[in-house]
Design an enzyme around this catalytic site. Sequence first.
Site, PDB file in Angstrom:
ATOM      1  N   CYS A  35       0.831  -1.204   0.000  1.00 28.00           N
ATOM      2  CA  CYS A  35       0.000   0.000   0.000  1.00 28.00           C
ATOM      3  C   CYS A  35       0.874   1.266   0.000  1.00 28.00           C
ATOM      4  CB  CYS A  35      -0.978  -0.034   1.170  1.00 28.00           C
ATOM      5  SG  CYS A  35      -2.349   1.118   0.953  1.00 28.00           S
ATOM      6  N   HIS A  52      -3.646  -5.626   0.985  1.00 20.64           N
ATOM      7  CA  HIS A  52      -3.027  -5.849   2.295  1.00 20.64           C
ATOM      8  C   HIS A  52      -3.084  -7.317   2.712  1.00 20.64           C
ATOM      9  CE1 HIS A  52      -2.629  -1.621   3.693  1.00 20.64           C
ATOM     10  NE2 HIS A  52      -3.654  -1.401   2.883  1.00 20.64           N
ATOM     11  N   GLU A 108      -1.429  -8.604   5.020  1.00 17.42           N
ATOM     12  CA  GLU A 108      -1.301  -8.645   6.492  1.00 17.42           C
ATOM     13  C   GLU A 108      -2.648  -8.388   7.164  1.00 17.42           C
ATOM     14  OE1 GLU A 108      -0.626  -6.150   4.634  1.00 17.42           O
ATOM     15  OE2 GLU A 108      -1.086  -4.275   5.667  1.00 17.42           O
TER      16      GLU A 108
END
Lengths: 281, 1017
Positions: free
Chosen positions: A103, A232, A234
């Site tokens: 990002c 993302h 994560e």
Amino acid sequence: MNKVKALIPTGLGFNCEYESAKAFELAHAKADIVDLRDIISGEVNLFDYHILMIIGGFSFGDDLGSGKAIANLLRFKKIKGKRFIDLIKEFVLEQKKVVFGVCNGFQVLIKLGILPAFDKNYEEQNCTLTLNNSGRYEDRWIKLKFNSKSPCIATKGLEFMNVPVRHGEGKFIAENRDVLNRVMDNNHFFAQYIDPETNLATMKYPLNPNGAVNSVAGICDETGRVIGMMPHPEANLLFETHPHWTRLKRKLKDQGKEIPKFGEGLKIFKNIVKYCEENCI
Amino acid sequence: MAHRIEVALKKKVPDPRGDSVKKRIENELNLSIDSVRTINVFTLNFGLDKDTLNNIGKELFTDKVIEICSVDKAIADDFDFIAEKGFKPGVTDNVGKTAKKNIEFFLDKNLKDNEKVFYSIQYLFKGDLTKQELELISKRVLGNELIENFIVLSKEEFNEKGIGCPMPVVKGDPGIKIEKFDLNKFSDHELMELSKERCLVLNITEFNEIKRHFNQKEIIEARKKIGLGNELTDVELECFAQTWSEHCKHKEFNGIVHYSDLETEKQETINSLFKTYIKGSTDLIKQRLKEKNSDYLIKIFNDNAGIVKYDDDTNFVFKVETHNSPSALDPYGGAITGIVGVNRDPAGTGKVGAKPLFNTDIFCFGNPFYNKDLPPNTLHPMKIFNGVHTGVKDGGNQSGIPTLNGSLYFDDRYLGKPLVYCGTAGLMPSLIHCKDSSVKEIDPGDIAIMIGGRVGKDGIHGATFSSEERHEGSPVSAVQIGDAITQKIMLDFVWEIKEKGWIKSITDNGAGGLSSSFGELARITNGIKIELDKVPLKYHGLQPWEIFVSESQERMSLVVAPENLDNIKEFAEKRDVELSVLGEFTDSGFLELYYNKKPVAYMNMKFLHEGAPKKHVKAEWKPNKNKEPDFPEPDSCLNELKNLLSSLNICSKEYIVRPYDHEVKGRTIIKPLSGIKNDGPSDASVISPKIKSYEGLVVGHGLCPRYSDIDSYHMSACAFDEMVRNIIATGGRIPDLENNQIVMWSVNDNFCCPDSYYDEKKNPDGKLKFAKIVRANKALYDFATAYNIPCTSGKDSMKNDFKYIDGNGKQIKISIPLTLLYSGVCKIKDIRKCITVDVKNPGDLIYILGLTKNELGASEYFHQKGFIGNDVPKVNAETAVKLYKALGKSMENELIESCHDCSEGGLGITLAESAFSGGYGIYIDLNKIPVKYIKRNDYLLFSESQSRFIVTVNPKNKEKFEEMMKGNVFALIGIVEDNEIFSIKKLNNQVEQADLQELKTAWQKTLRFDLPLERVR
């Protein structure tokens, strides 16, 4: 065996340090969250680590365009007399270590010119990430398809993945046709937004959430060790972080299957750690 | 020599920022326009050589793939009109600040304080417009005259003279002057004039009390000793105004209420609503918990936010605030300040503060499609909506705090004053260096430090301003603009030094600025000495009183022991956080302020904080009888359902929710949007704060202001129940003290009230309005204690009115309905047992839980039909608690597949939302629904009876589920089908059907601003 170590710079408006560190820990690596300014001052040494992860957030409020102000900081502030770019080159090319941007981190890498870095020229910006076609920041889950021909070490063996995008400036554009062709032909692109019904790359909003050219969601350099992506991974570490988990749970129960513990996003971190275990330690 | 660096997109690159301006011009102003493009402008007020400037432009500000740049030469060429928008002097310019920082990186040196960069935007318009239309576009779409300057030129004008080099420099230095007032020489009338002129909002009783205090011999002598006379300084006067303001002291909620109920002919005197009902209910629950050996309520109602125990080593903190008045003037700035401001409440709680965990936000606006004349000096509700939404979004996203829960409520009584509720929760370790983290610790001799942003005139009189109804001349300085990044950097710094054990106490600078932060902290040692000239300023020319009360944002006040001062200073320098030492704590009993070593205030601490005279308030309750609706039952119930689905208060809010980051930190388990297409309306959200544990928090809220049009007692009861059942529906559990099941809950009550202080001329219905506040408080007490769910923080915002003179010279007042928001959090043991609203599988059985009564008073359905009615929904706490326990048990045993509560729009809406969120049709037999006094299909579907849910159950769990629900009102009413048909069998046994997608589209279209707009009410 020594543990793989990931360095996660934070401060100045970055904000995904918690889940990024957890991701590496769940992948059996050690993760240190360090203020970026302590790396620039030389107090923390990049070379003590195997992975540099530049995380998501709003560095400097994205006031000069997303990631631009951090890119400026890294270009013009010297780290113990050396340029950041030269350190990165040594880190990636000589030590064969990994730089991973997600990002805002991807935006920083692109604006520094560290990606896609044709012919190992890590200083020439020729792609960008710009305002979404919708004109807005959006948080939504999308489906990715990975390019099996890409040298990207993080997505080896992976085919599809559900992950969220959370950005206002994630539309990938190349400077011109030649650059784009090279990104595609040489498999710098490793992830594309797809239509989940056909599993094909799409320009349809919101399946392609930002209008990225050729639906590109992530690119890497030719070594496959400098990696950047808008979505993302994560943010999908647990089974229960997937927005459909209550539905999937029902389905798995009906089929008599076990409910998994982890989310798909963890696989990317496991791949990176595995690569480092095999090549950097 | 000043310079302008312009950066524009290359001609072939699309300009989404310009496009969205174009869309808004077309949608909101009904003007047609060919194109809008934009240019970024950076104006430097200092000289650099041409090459350096070119490099700065090219390297720092330009994305060379898509942009071009020009120095001291305009880029604009192909346009019909041009507008340039820049900030007014003294307004926070975040982009300008970052640009300056980047120039410093480039030059590898720090620039001087007065060397500045100003940011502005140029808009290039193509199309057939008049200059008046352009002025309208500037005012309505581009920005806000209050904080921004506009230059609008036609192509010819631009070619002739150019745009110049406008710079919003704060000019003039008025010189420091301390004004003095001998109040003894003022008549009552003159005192009121003084109060009005200086925006003090002090009344005669208060002035008299101040006079009495300052005329005491000891006080006169003590003042003489330090060199102050008998007169009050302006610093002191302003300090009283702030400390005694409604906003800070809650004079009406703490006052003595003379309440008479004309219905029951009972009269009572209530000494403080807050102490009797809000704190009173929590005290009772605390007592009950104590009897069960639980003390999770650690520190309630005496810090910036309430502190409760999360687990053995973590405390939980939650605070919801309102930021209404500033958002009315500058929606973007007011709202971003609202959200980053409330972040500082948890961050300023306890010894070192809590780390933010999530945000919540609830807005109340006028109809965004309002098309009648607006009152003077109000912004259009659409503009307020857009600005507030963007401000809260930017503030939350940039701070890296997920926005978990919120809603929007529309009623035209919010036209003059929109309501902007912002909440933040946080976690703190229970021990900091072996000391209790909830306790603020200060000793005389400790150092008072301010960190973060600088002080300007922004926000001056915020506290007094929000205590007063808005009028046409409200001061511009009451507006602040938050800067999330400066704050994030400051809070990161606090968290780093927290680990080192250097902080003894912390608090935030909010309303009232330093006067409030250090004024409050000084109560711990009973005295403080502050040197106001040590406060860093944004620009020259602030008077000492302005420095003391300014509400400039992004500041925290810290207390450190003298031995740690050097350490903390050094670390602040390293992290580029501005830190200033302002003074030291004493035990002198006085608040002492100095400017350049001269005393400017000397105020007795006890008098300042406890001397305000108690306010007496009159309240008189008399229920009003509304017209009973008399419309016949419509032929088609599903057409009515469709209309209701499209109504503003029910329709999908996805377009507004999407731009909030609701899952940064990767711990959001139930997101605000759920279902097969991730677009269904979750009842509540769930976060799992520690990724390696399955414990979690369910976050929800309740709000139903229109019920207060009938009876605010039931409004408050229903809102409380709505908050609870939203949380229960998602997986929360109701406490069961009898069976020793303690469940951590933490609730914020936020009252927004119209001016309810009776005045024969100015507020003739004040007694009734205050009675409504009293009744809402009574319900709060009754239901909090019945459910054993405690309020842990809250706030009241009074005087949410807007007064103006209409075209005929008549005084008009728009008052909001009494609006009470309950925001709740419930801790759960296992997030894996949470439930979403969407139906999961064809064949699943559909049950209704709870009784449906003839309760359509103030419902959405009646509202749509133009009625209020009288039968407002009422909550029966006993049956509700019993039902919630049984439902909790079914969830514990994983017998529930989906659960959705019934609120606005009733059962019909709940069924439709559950069905289209899951993507399957449903069949429902209305004859099976347990009812009381209902014989109409439409009333059955749209009654808003409380404490009801729709759940689906896997057929194989039917017996187990029904066994568990025994003793409660519930019924099997239908089935999930493998189609996209919404079918109901009506009371006359006829079946009516609708296409599920059609219902969903009706629900989605209203607030989808990316689609062509539909005008609805």
